[in-house]
Each structure stands twice: as structure tokens, then as C-alpha cells.
Design an enzyme around this catalytic site. Structure first.
Site, mmCIF file in Angstrom:
data_model
loop_
_atom_site.group_PDB
_atom_site.id
_atom_site.type_symbol
_atom_site.label_atom_id
_atom_site.label_comp_id
_atom_site.label_asym_id
_atom_site.label_seq_id
_atom_site.Cartn_x
_atom_site.Cartn_y
_atom_site.Cartn_z
ATOM 1 N N LEU A 214 0.816 -1.222 0.000
ATOM 2 C CA LEU A 214 0.000 0.000 0.000
ATOM 3 C C LEU A 214 0.847 1.268 0.000
ATOM 4 O O LEU A 214 1.669 1.471 0.869
ATOM 5 C CB LEU A 214 -0.895 -0.016 1.248
ATOM 6 C CG LEU A 214 -1.662 1.272 1.539
ATOM 7 C CD1 LEU A 214 -2.719 1.499 0.487
ATOM 8 C CD2 LEU A 214 -2.254 1.217 2.928
ATOM 9 N N ASP A 215 0.608 2.114 -0.942
ATOM 10 C CA ASP A 215 1.217 3.444 -0.983
ATOM 11 C C ASP A 215 2.738 3.407 -0.963
ATOM 12 O O ASP A 215 3.379 4.398 -0.625
ATOM 13 C CB ASP A 215 0.745 4.312 0.195
ATOM 14 C CG ASP A 215 -0.705 4.730 0.016
ATOM 15 O OD1 ASP A 215 -1.217 4.588 -1.105
ATOM 16 O OD2 ASP A 215 -1.303 5.204 0.979
ATOM 17 N N ALA A 216 3.341 2.281 -1.320
ATOM 18 C CA ALA A 216 4.791 2.205 -1.279
ATOM 19 C C ALA A 216 5.377 1.866 -2.637
ATOM 20 O O ALA A 216 6.510 1.447 -2.734
ATOM 21 C CB ALA A 216 5.240 1.186 -0.225
#
Lengths: 290, 290, 290, 290
Positions: A233-235
């Protein structure tokens, strides 16, 4: 990064793109440009980068020339150090589907640019888990698909989204403030073909309501990060970032608004970079030839 | 934010500052300006802010006028809602001690501004746990105190620093890339009188070698945050922040250099804001009247 | 853009630079990289640009490799379309002389970086038409030459400067807020080897006291431009620019201070770009491979 | 600067605004806040500024409180040094007409914000001397008036515009890339009620095709300035400015596109500041309480 550059790089019958990344070794540029020259290509613009850490070579070549390039990719793949990625940039506009939830700012920016042929992509449809953005989408005469998530588990919901997407077969999915987590299984169907935008802070805040946390910490800068979506997530690899200053007079909601203003521009810029084939992946990082 | 403004606000015989914060209630500005008017003060510049969340009122008033202000602070304290903080800005330059370790950029910036009367403070001395910066300090004819930390426990090391500091009795401690953690006991002796600078990223990175982590994540923006030091490491109220863009061609060390360029400017700006009494504390946040 | 990159590009015994510009034609990259490959060079970093307006090709190549490069420049010059500029980047640090007048900010920035081996150049001396900056220069143990202009005409004054410069034979002259106009004759002795910094505004202001004019116009942004000096005052090719926001609370002198803060950083950055051979001239414009 | 702040400042039945500017004298803040307190007003937010050059005092006060404010403006006008401007901020949304020519970026930004209640104004109509933007305006269900300029002299053309405007009686005219010069007579009918956006450069360029000139000069920064329209072309008081970096790889058309991206954001921000009554005029300058 605008319609002219786009026209130059992707226009049918005009320039082409060659995109190569492979392990570095001496003589690669000479080798690749030689194969192009042998086919009568004229290099308009060239960018290379060698990542010394990974020892990997990246090259984006924009060229013109009337002859056929049949066999060029295969010849390069055989001649380059392995593992090599070699692609010819397509001459047609990219086809995208936009996923959004309730917030209109990113979707609106994309629709406006699209309506005036500045996006560099064809928006095939908008998919949302809410109906809020249907009116905005209809203003621009585009299909809107409401795929509700309420009362169904994630697997069923994602299957419903896929059913819509399969009709369109898009090159990229653009998450324009799509606020549902997507499963690794979903993500894996669009490897490095999903672009997301999210808020960013100095320092970062974990958990719910980050603008509330940013407000309570009294941050002086609000930012946005556009990135490829990966299973984490979001990385995913960062494509573009930007910030705006805020101060103590901003309430949490005002910080959120400032964030929205920067999010929409960063998302549009990142999408442009990707559509113009300026972004290479290099492990968890990107190479951006802007 | 420069020597002129400073001269205007802190110069002996010229303007004075009144600094007030207290619970908000109706009529505060009228009440405070009335007490000033009764003493013949002429308000040059006024800034107020009400934090609606905490219901607290903040006011910074710069005024001129020949009469005595004896009793003003006491009269205000009695008349304002409790708990109130009331101070008259002092007319003399602030006295500071700089703590540093090995990196020269922040110390150098402070020394240069100091040598040309642009800092708004008198640097009394430089204290360091290394000798690297002694030569730079000596160029500017200032005392340098080497207080090594090697081989002694933190308590002993901090006692040795205090012994030096007690000689100077500074108004503020400026941590110009001082790389040792300071104990809560140490920090508590300089409540909101220690200013620190540290790197900042989007997203943030925890643990050792953050520039290495930022590099591996491929960040596109490098930042710096100046803040008051509290007992919680790097989490004190933020005074100022700034960022610079970086790209894939920066190695980890180059990102660190870009970070240093922005750190030194942000630290000098934050110190200026504090010295000009433009920064109020509001719980974990600051109010900055810039 | 820091000492590491510099070490990499200019360090003796390590990497070399090849700098080429000439009329564009098909196959140039292949041709040039072929000559390098034939000598066993390994290209570390390559940047090219074709200016479609002028039809000119620019290329900066950083390479390593143990063999001799004798004859490479001549071979290239003969083989490339005419007129071509071909140079091998020198492995040694550049030697510069700084000219300044009264303001310390730009000189101080250069001296600090120089003292810590971050400038990428050796400062041989400081020359000034005033004595104000002598003390600062002496702090850093560098020669200071006072060449007064008062009471002598420009020709005589410039001859006196030349007499000093001839002793040092610098690669570049850096005008760090040198406030005297230099004659075309003077400029012509350092073709594209003089770098100047000056304030910049939106809109621009002509005539005396531009900060005063900017104040009266109420500008919201203050900037700085670093450029090569040509015979036309302040109109030489731009190397780097940056801005900072200001507002109505800034007095003219405060705008000037804000301008100084940005000037010193832009000048140092522009000098770094030039020293690393990243700046090509293209008529009245520059190509900057940063 | 967003819908919340707007709601707070302009919402019916909630907060009010008092806007005062007059010659400075001692005790003004006390005097004005006293009159407010006497009517039971509670000051939510206050900003003052004294311009020391002109000796003029500016104050913007946001307040709440249930009582009538009948007579407040008159009482202030009589009690304040002359000449004084005193206004109570209106509680209703501002009504605007947008003038545009061919470029869609600024108009599109305004229409999107308007459609989502983020503009802080009601767009009554769009007026244009071309038909290009009619389709975009119609998407948002707003009236579009085509007032051609071809073949008629300026006086007749402006009379035709006035005929349209008179139907709507707008509070402000927003020139969203309206590319016709307006006569002083036209401008004088909307004193400080016309807001314009134009490109800005470091340095500035006079004459036709400024982006072409900026390209040829190789500028590294492109900017935009929003300002009130006065009888002097493009020289009215500046409300807001912003810039974006460009480099040698931008062609003139690409510089124009980068300029458009910044223009639309700056125009929307400036309009917001004006609508929230945050902008005072001070001769040729503005005071902006942001």
C-alpha cells in the site's frame, strides 16, 4: 510535457520511441545506436542513465526515419546483456480508465485536459464505488460505471470492477482518489500499469485521518506523491512529488484543500510522464527522463 | 526577516514588543490595546490569532512610545483570562550557544550571518563533541569548547556540557547538526529554548541512515524541518520547513548534500523567527507571525 | 551537484569528460561513442540534446577507461560536421578569482564552500573596489586585492584589475555582487568565463534601485539569475534562476535581504554546473545537463 | 483559502467582515474594536497592517455576534481619520462574469470549482470574442455570449459587451485569458473589480509573442501574475504570483503550456483572495491578508 511534445513523440507517422533497460556494459550506446542507424533512423532525442548501484542501464530514444523496424526489438534482445527489456513506443494514444470515489478534483483535472486533447490519453470510462461523480463525468460525455462496494466482500467487488474493465481493456488504470484498498490479486493484473495519487507530509503520518494528524503536528508543508501501485500500500515506485506551504491559520479541512490543489497537478504530470514513456522502473525506484 | 526588521523590533530606545497568549474571550484586543494606549504607546504592528480548537488567543504587538511600561505586564496578567502568558520583548540582542558535531554547513551559515550582524543574536560560543569544527569557529574569533562524549556515559557528558553552558548562560541553544541524543533532563533545563534542524522526507524514514533509505525509495523531494526540542526526539513543535527537488540521478550522498543546502537556510530562518519573538507555542504546534 | 559528483567527474586518474557540440546529423551518437569504444572507454554517463531550431547537437559524456586518448579530440573535430567544438574535460580543479564590492553574502557562501572542499574550484584571490570585504576574505586565509575605482577612469581601473588577474591566470571570474560595469574590452578577455549574479523580478525593473521599484510595484516574488557575462549588460546566457515569495509586509530593504538569500544559493549552484562542465552555450541560450 | 474558510467568512447568519483603511494614528485598533465590542461582536480573526511609507492603516476583522450593526459603518467613518474606507463584508456569495477568448485552461479551472461550490462566487455567464469556448461553457450549463470584435471598432465592441454585462450586473469581471485590450473607459466602469491573469518572466519581455522571446532568452523560470486591471495595461496592483521551472528542452510552445498550468492556479487563488475580502489597495500595491 504538453501536447506538442506528445504529438512529437507519439504521433502516428512521425517519431518513434525505443525503450531499453538491461545490465550495463561497455559499448551499449554505440551498439544500440548502430542498429538504429543501420535502419536509417535519425535520433531526435536520447536519454540514458546508468544506475551504479544496480549496474543497470536505461535508455529512451526518440527517432524518426522512414524504414521498417521489423526485427529491431528481437535483434536488440538477443544482442543485449540479459535480462533486457526492449520496447518500441507505440504511435497511438494510450487508453485509460479512471477509478475515483467521491472527490472531484483529480477526475475534473483529467476530464478537462482530455476534453481539450491535452491529456495524451483516451479516457474510456470512469468507474466509481459511489455515484457522486457521475454528473461530472456526464458533463464530458463519458461512460460512468457505478460499482458499489457496500454489502459485498472485496473479492466480489473487485470481480465486478474487472467485469467493467474487461470491456475496455485499458492500457493504464488511473486512481484519481479511489479510496478503496485493492487486493494484491487485483494489482497483479495491472503490473506497473496503475497510477495512484496520495497526500504526503513532512513527517509522514500513519493511520486514519492524516490531515487531522498533520494539523495537530502543525506541519508547514503539505505534499502529494504520484506512484505506481504495487502490492504494498502506498509504497510503489514514486513518479512525481510536489508540495505547497501551509501555516498555523489552516484548519485540518483547509490543509486537505491545499493538498487537493497539489494532488491534481501532480497526478496529471505523473500521468503525462508515464504516457510519454519517460518513466522506467528500477527496483523500488523510478528513472524519470523528463 | 532581516537586520532592518530586527533593528526595528529589538533596537534599544526604539520599538518594543508585547507578547500575550491566553484563553480567548470577547474584547481581548480592545482590552489589551486600551492598556497600551493609556500609556501612550503607538502600535506599529499587530498580529493576533485565535486557535478555535484550543480556544486560545495569541497576540504579538510591536509598539513605540516614550512612557514607562512598568506594571503593564502585571496589570495584563491580572486582567486576562487565566492561564495567560504575558511578556515584554527585550530590547537587547539574544545570546546563544551553538552545539554542533562534524558538519559545517549550518554552523558556517550562522557564523557568517553573525559576523555581519545579520543573525539577530550574539553567538557566545560553539560547543562540540568533536574537534572538526574548531578551525571554522576560530576563523570567526569565537570560543570553541570540545566536550568529547567518547568513553563517558551520557550523564557525565551532559554534565560537562552544562558546565560550559553555565559560564555563558545563553538565552537559546541552537543545535546546528548536533548528532547526540540529549536526555529529557538536559532538555528540561532549556524549555522551548533549544532549536534543532533535521532532514525530512516524503515519506518519512525511521532508523539509521535516512538518506540511504530515501535514495532506495527514489524520493523526488528532500526537506528540512526546524523545531523546538522537546523530550520526544525530533517531535517538538515545528517552526519552519522547506524542500528541494531531487531526481534519480542523485546518489545517496548527493541527496544528503541537497539536504544540507536546505537545512542551513531553514535553520537560519527559524532562528530569526524565534529571535524576533514571532513564534508562539500552542500545544504541540506553533503559531508563527511572519 | 556536490563534491562526490565532482570527484567522480573531475578526479585525476578516474573519470574523464568529453564535450561536443556541432551541427546535427544522423548517426552522431553512434559515431562518437564508437571512437570512445575503440579506445576502451566505458561510458558512465551520457547526455545529449538536439536543438531543433538551430539544428545543433550537444553531448556531454563522462567515461572511464585506462587507455590514452591522445588524438581523440582531433579525430572528432575532423569527423564531425563543421563548425564543431570538442573538448576533453580536464581532470584538475578549476581555478577562479572572485570579484566583489561591498556585499558579503555571495562571497561568504563561496568562501565557506571552498574552505570545506565543496566548491569544486580553487579560489586564488578576491579582488574588490572596496575594502569592506577584506576582513572576511582574510578569515579564510586568501589574498585580497583592493583595486579602487574612485578618481580613475574605467580604462585605468580595468587595467589595474587585469594586472592582478594576470598574476593568477584564472579559468573563471566569478562576479559575486561586483557592482561596477565592465567594458566590452574587459569582457572579451574572458569569453564565457565570467559568471555574474543579479536580482530578478516579475516584472523586471530598469534603472536605479530596482528593489525600491519592486517594493513600489508590490511584487510577490523576488528572484535571482546567474548568467554568463557578455558585452550586453545582464543579458548573457542564463545558467540558473530561483525565486522566493515576499509580501506586503516586506520593506524595500527586506526585499533586498530576501533577494540576497536566494542570490548566494543560485550563484553557488550555477558555478557548480559550470565547473562540472554541464553548461553548453547555444547562441543566447544555455543547454544545462543537470 | 477554501470552501470552509469561505463559508466561515461569508456564510449568511454566521460571521461578518469589517474592512477599514484610513490614515494611521495612535489608538485605531482600540477604537475600532471598542465599537465592535459595544455591539456585542466577538472578533474571530483580525489582521492589521500599517504601511509606514504611506502612513496608512489597513484592518480586516472577522467577527460573530447576534446584534444589529446598523450605523456601525457611519459611526466609524465619522470617527476615523479622513479619508477612510469602511465596509461591512456582505454575507452572500459574489456574482461574477468571466471574459475569455480561446484558451480553455483558466475558464475550465473556474468552471470546475464553480460546479463543486469551491469558487466562492456565482458565475453568471461567460462572454467571449470567439466561439471556441462555448462548448466547454455549455458542459457546465452556463450562458455563453459571443460578442465578436471582428469588423467593428473597439468602441462598438465594448458597447456590445456592456450590453451583455448590464443584464447581469456582476460584482467582479474575471479576465480568464481575455486577449483584447480594454479601453480606459471600459476599465473605469469596474474600478478594482476586474481581475486579470498574465504570464510573467524573469526578465520581462515587451512586445509580441513573449513566450517566443522567453524561449530565445533561455529562461529557466516561467511565471504568472494575477492583478487588478487599471488603465495602464498589465500594470495594475498585483494580487498573486507564482512560478514553475523550465529548462532548455522546452520549446516555445511547451513554455507556454507550463505557463498555462501555473496561470490557472494563480488566477483561482487570486480570485479567492479577492472574494474573501483579503485584498486591500494601497496605491499601486496591494495588502493581502492571507
Amino acid at each position: 510535457l504538453n501536447e506538442s511534445k506528445e504529438a512529437a513523440t507519439l504521433g502516428a507517422g512521425s517519431n518513434r520511441l525505443l525503450l531499453v533497460d538491461c545490465p550495463d556494459r561497455s559499448g551499449l550506446i554505440h551498439q544500440i545506436t548502430g542498429l538504429l542507424a543501420a535502419r536509417g533512423a535519425n535520433i531526435i532525442n536520447n536519454a540514458e542513465f546508468v544506475d551504479r548501484e544496480s549496474g543497470r542501464f536505461f535508455m529512451r530514444t526518440e527517432f524518426s526515419g522512414a524504414e521498417s523496424f521489423a526485427g529491431l526489438v528481437e535483434e536488440l534482445r538477443m544482442g543485449l546483456p540479459s535480462p533486457a527489456n526492449v520496447r518500441l513506443g507505440t504511435a497511438h494514444s494510450r487508453r485509460i480508465v479512471v477509478l475515483a470515489t467521491r472527490e472531484h478534483h483529480c477526475l475534473g483535472e483529467l476530464l478537462l485536459r482530455h476534453a481539450h486533447d491535452e491529456l495524451g490519453a483516451e479516457i474510456l470510462a470512469v468507474v466509481s464505488n459511489h455515484t457522486v461523480l457521475e454528473a461530472l463525468t456526464r458533463r464530458f460525455d463519458l461512460p460512468f460505471h457505478y460499482v458499489p462496494h457496500a454489502g459485498v466482500d472485496r473479492e466480489v467487488h473487485e470481480a465486478a470492477i474487472h467485469q467493467v474493465l474487461d470491456k475496455y481493456n485499458p492500457d493504464y488504470l488511473v486512481l484519481a482518489k479511489y479510496m478503496r484498498l485493492l487486493s494484491p490479486a487485483f494489482v497483479s493484473r495491472y503490473p506497473h500499469r496503475m497510477i495512484n495519487i496520495h497526500h504526503s507530509f513532512l513527517p509522514a503520518f500513519v493511520g486514519a485521518n492524516p490531515y487531522r494528524q498533520a494539523f495537530e503536528r502543525g506541519v508547514k508543508i503539505i505534499g502529494a506523491t504520484a506512484h505506481f501501485v504495487t502490492e504494498t500500500l502506498d509504497a510503489g515506485p514514486i513518479i512525481a512529488q510536489a508540495v505547497v506551504p501551509v501555516d498555523h491559520s489552516y484548519r485540518a479541512e483547509e490543509m486537505a484543500q491545499a493538498g487537493r490543489d497539489v494532488e491534481k497537478i501532480v497526478l496529471a504530470q505523473a500521468l503525462k510522464l508515464v504516457l510519454e514513456e519517460r518513466v522506467f522502473l528500477n527496483g523500488s525506484r523510478t528513472i524519470v527522463f523528463d
